[in-house]
Design an enzyme around this catalytic site. Structure first.
Site, short mmCIF file in Angstrom:
data_model
loop_
_atom_site.label_atom_id
_atom_site.label_comp_id
_atom_site.label_asym_id
_atom_site.label_seq_id
_atom_site.Cartn_x
_atom_site.Cartn_y
_atom_site.Cartn_z
N LYS A 1 -3.87 -18.87 6.82
CA LYS A 1 -4.92 -18.42 5.92
C LYS A 1 -4.31 -17.79 4.66
O LYS A 1 -3.75 -16.70 4.71
CB LYS A 1 -5.80 -17.37 6.62
CG LYS A 1 -7.10 -17.13 5.87
CD LYS A 1 -7.76 -15.82 6.24
CE LYS A 1 -7.23 -14.66 5.45
NZ LYS A 1 -7.31 -14.79 3.99
N SER B 1 -1.23 -5.77 2.30
CA SER B 1 -1.17 -4.34 2.04
C SER B 1 -1.08 -3.54 3.35
O SER B 1 -1.45 -4.03 4.42
CB SER B 1 -2.42 -3.91 1.28
OG SER B 1 -3.55 -4.15 2.08
N GLY C 1 -2.83 -4.15 6.92
CA GLY C 1 -1.90 -4.27 8.05
C GLY C 1 -2.31 -3.37 9.21
O GLY C 1 -2.23 -3.75 10.39
N GLU D 1 4.40 -7.36 7.37
CA GLU D 1 5.20 -7.14 6.15
C GLU D 1 4.26 -6.54 5.13
O GLU D 1 3.37 -7.23 4.62
CB GLU D 1 5.77 -8.47 5.64
CG GLU D 1 6.79 -9.10 6.57
CD GLU D 1 8.12 -8.35 6.63
OE1 GLU D 1 8.28 -7.33 5.92
OE2 GLU D 1 8.98 -8.76 7.40
N CYS E 1 6.44 -7.26 -3.43
CA CYS E 1 6.49 -6.16 -2.46
C CYS E 1 7.78 -5.36 -2.63
O CYS E 1 7.78 -4.15 -2.51
CB CYS E 1 6.36 -6.70 -1.05
SG CYS E 1 7.53 -8.00 -0.66
N GLU F 1 1.91 2.82 -4.61
CA GLU F 1 2.44 1.49 -4.96
C GLU F 1 1.61 0.94 -6.12
O GLU F 1 0.41 0.67 -5.96
CB GLU F 1 2.32 0.55 -3.75
CG GLU F 1 2.85 -0.84 -4.08
CD GLU F 1 2.66 -1.87 -2.98
OE1 GLU F 1 1.60 -1.88 -2.32
OE2 GLU F 1 3.58 -2.67 -2.79
P1 NAD Z 1 -4.35 -7.65 1.29
O1 NAD Z 1 -3.92 -6.82 2.44
O2 NAD Z 1 -5.57 -7.29 0.55
O3 NAD Z 1 -4.56 -9.17 1.75
C1 NAD Z 1 -3.56 -9.90 2.43
C2 NAD Z 1 -4.23 -10.97 3.28
O4 NAD Z 1 -4.98 -10.35 4.33
C3 NAD Z 1 -5.23 -11.85 2.53
O5 NAD Z 1 -5.05 -13.19 2.97
C4 NAD Z 1 -6.57 -11.28 2.98
O6 NAD Z 1 -7.62 -12.21 2.90
C5 NAD Z 1 -6.28 -10.93 4.42
N1 NAD Z 1 -7.20 -9.95 5.03
C6 NAD Z 1 -8.13 -9.18 4.41
N2 NAD Z 1 -8.76 -8.40 5.33
C7 NAD Z 1 -8.21 -8.69 6.53
C8 NAD Z 1 -8.41 -8.20 7.85
N3 NAD Z 1 -9.31 -7.25 8.12
N4 NAD Z 1 -7.64 -8.71 8.84
C9 NAD Z 1 -6.70 -9.64 8.59
N5 NAD Z 1 -6.48 -10.14 7.36
C10 NAD Z 1 -7.21 -9.68 6.34
O7 NAD Z 1 -3.06 -7.70 0.35
P2 NAD Z 1 -2.97 -8.29 -1.10
O8 NAD Z 1 -3.66 -7.33 -2.02
O9 NAD Z 1 -3.36 -9.73 -1.08
O10 NAD Z 1 -1.38 -8.24 -1.35
C11 NAD Z 1 -0.72 -7.19 -1.97
C12 NAD Z 1 -0.03 -6.31 -0.97
O11 NAD Z 1 0.84 -7.09 -0.15
C13 NAD Z 1 0.88 -5.26 -1.60
O12 NAD Z 1 0.72 -4.04 -0.93
C14 NAD Z 1 2.29 -5.80 -1.34
O13 NAD Z 1 3.29 -4.85 -1.33
C15 NAD Z 1 2.11 -6.47 -0.03
N6 NAD Z 1 3.15 -7.46 0.18
C16 NAD Z 1 4.11 -7.23 1.13
C17 NAD Z 1 5.14 -8.13 1.32
C18 NAD Z 1 6.22 -7.91 2.33
O14 NAD Z 1 6.89 -8.85 2.69
N7 NAD Z 1 6.41 -6.69 2.82
C19 NAD Z 1 5.18 -9.30 0.55
C20 NAD Z 1 4.19 -9.50 -0.40
C21 NAD Z 1 3.17 -8.58 -0.57
#
Ligand code: NAD
Length: 467
Positions: A168, A220, A224, A241, A275, A371
């Site tokens: 997804k 995020s 997570g 992650e 990230c 962040e």
């Molecule tokens: P987000 O958490 O909003 O979304 C990530 C994914 O989770 C999307 O596909 C979203 O649709 C899905 N999602 C939303 N609600 C959910 C739920 N309740 N259960 C399961 N999945 C759900 O993150 P974002 O805003 O898309 O990404 C930015 C964040 O990601 C930043 O905090 C960044 O640091 C982090 N990030 C971390 C890494 C790493 O490897 N540590 C890499 C890239 C980004």
């Protein structure tokens, strides 16, 4: 009907709904794509469950052939994927091209690994073996900053280990993933990989589904934590992650002019939406003014624009929510410190923010403590390096960090004191598929990449035989 379809049970299918995907550089629609309903998510999970017994029974060599064939298909369609990636994500075309071909390289890397049976004891009284078994259906959830390469942290190791997958992507960047579905449809048996797109509504049901054995999540920290809670009832395996607030600590012995461009790239690549971008920079007081000036000059000269335009160095923020959040943080930063470059939003369509450098700022300010995930870097002055390490470590996050010094031994000793999943010396944010990657503290749980990343898609099983 849209050309961007879901991949469910080996078929490209229309969504029960559709959604528009915007180009963040123009705010115009790139394409309308399929959006899955909850019933389609159910079908995708059911297809992956049905496909699991025969896929997990194939030889690892056959699975490697399939993974290499996917890499071939990505490369053969690399230019088209890269353009699409720029259009949906915003990054400059050269960076998108690097991401797409890097994705193929990550797939190939995993075909160099094996999961051999390890003999732990072979003595007179017993033989003990450690086997690595596939888990079953994996839910792979990806964010919007690197839709392709972050998918490649998950798909190839999951498949190599014999699992099946429901992938997804993020709601604002689904197009490259749906395009991938088209490319892999005839490479893999039906149901082995299913790709769905949602409007932020299917991550939770995918996580909670009883037939999904593991969630591999990148996103995020707040989401997570929801994944962890959703997986708890069934003690589902999870790899998380998450967010970061990486500190870079620059000692007084570096040459500011030579180091500033490297620091700038570490913080502003992908317009800071990384990230492991450097998100807080601690600079020794002896070179603080000079370093701030160097960084401000680079920021002032950076070319921001549509990633498809030749010469663009930095693209827009990926989506409106992030665009607004970063502007809010910059506004607060201007009240707490001094903005010496950028800070403004060009008067044109698109989610553009000029690269912003903030000086005379410290902990207690949102731009240091949170962040930012955008093109703004706080530069913090320090006098004593042990104090700088303590301040860097005080964050709840612990994804990456870096030490910059002309003295290798000193830098190494300081790297040892930094509390994060990765510490780089005289560089930042280097990733390699062979090197495990994961966060400390609230930056995550478990690792991806490398042998450790592969093992996270397996169940350890011991066979202990009496003699
Ligand atoms: P987000 O958490 O909003 O979304 C990530 C994914 O989770 C999307 O596909 C979203 O649709 C899905 N999602 C939303 N609600 C959910 C739920 N309740 N259960 C399961 N999945 C759900 O993150 P974002 O805003 O898309 O990404 C930015 C964040 O990601 C930043 O905090 C960044 O640091 C982090 N990030 C971390 C890494 C790493 O490897 N540590 C890499 C890239 C980004």
């Amino acid at each position: 009907m849209s050309e961007f379809k879901l991949l469910i049970n080996g078929d490209l299918v229309d969504g029960d709904m559709e959604m528009d995907v915007l180009n963040p550089a123009t705010e115009e629609t790139v394409a309308t794509c399929a959006r899955a309903s909850e019933a389609q998510l159910e079908s995708a999970i059911a297809a992956a469950k049905t496909a699991f017994p025969s896929w997990s029974a194939t030889s690892i060599d056959d699975r490697k052939k399939a993974i290499n064939a996917i890499a071939d298909a990505i490369e053969a369609n690399g230019e088209e994927l890269a353009r699409l990636l720029t259009q949906e994500q915003g990054k400059p075309l050269a960076d998108a091209t690097g991401e797409v071909f890097g994705t193929a390289a990550f797939f190939r890397y995993f075909t160099s690994l094996d999961l051999p049976v390890k003999v732990l004891d072979d003595s007179e009284g017993r033989r003990v073996e450690a086997h690595r078994k596939p888990l079953g259906v994996i839910g792979a959830i990806v964010p919007w900053n690197f839709p392709m390469i972050l998918m490649a942290f998950k798909l190839p190791p999951a498949l190599l280990a014999g699992n099946t997958v429901v992938l997804k992507p993020a709601p604002t960047t689904p197009l490259t993933s749906l395009k991938l579905g088209e490319l892999i449809k005839d490479i893999l048996p039906a149901g082995v990989v299913n790709i769905i797109a949602d409007a932020n509504d299917l991550g939770a049901p995918l996580t909670a589904h009883p037939d999904v054995r593991k969630i591999s999540f990148t996103g995020s920290t707040a989401t997570g934590a929801k994944v962890m809670a959703g997986a708890a009832g069934l003690l589902k395996r999870i790899t998380l992650e998450l967010g970061g607030n990486d500190a870079g600590i620059v000692l007084g012995d570096v040459n500011p002019k030579e180091t500033a461009p490297k620091l700038f790239d570490s913080a502003f690549q992908n317009s800071g939406q990384v990230c492991i971008a450097m998100k807080r920079l601690y600079v020794h007081e002896s070179i603080y003014d000079e370093m701030c000036d160097e960084l401000a000059t680079i920021a002032d000269n950076a070319i921001i624009g549509d990633g498809l335009e030749q010469g663009t160095q930095l693209g827009p923020l990926q989506n409106k929510m992030q665009f607004e959040k970063v502007q809010e943080l910059i506004k607060a930063a201007g009240e707490d410190g001094k903005i010496i470059a950028g800070g403004d939003v060009p008067d044109k369509p698109g989610y553009f923010i000029r690269p912003t450098i903030v000086r005379d700022v410290a902990e207690g300010s949102r731009i240091v403590d949170e962040e930012q995930f955008g093109p703004v870097l706080p530069v913090i002055k320090y006098a004593d390096v042990d104090d700088a390490i303590d301040r860097a470590n005080a964050s709840e996050y612990g994804l990456g960090g870096s030490i910059w010094s002309a003295d290798a031994d000193k830098a190494y000793a300081l790297a040892d004191k930094m509390e994060s999943g990765t510490v780089w010396v005289n560089k930042h944010a280097e990733l390699d598929p062979a090197i495990p990657f994961g966060g400390a503290g609230m930056s995550g749980l478990g690792s991806e990449l490398g042998e450790e990343g592969l093992e996270e898609f397996t169940q350890l099983k011991i066979i202990n035989i009496a003699r």
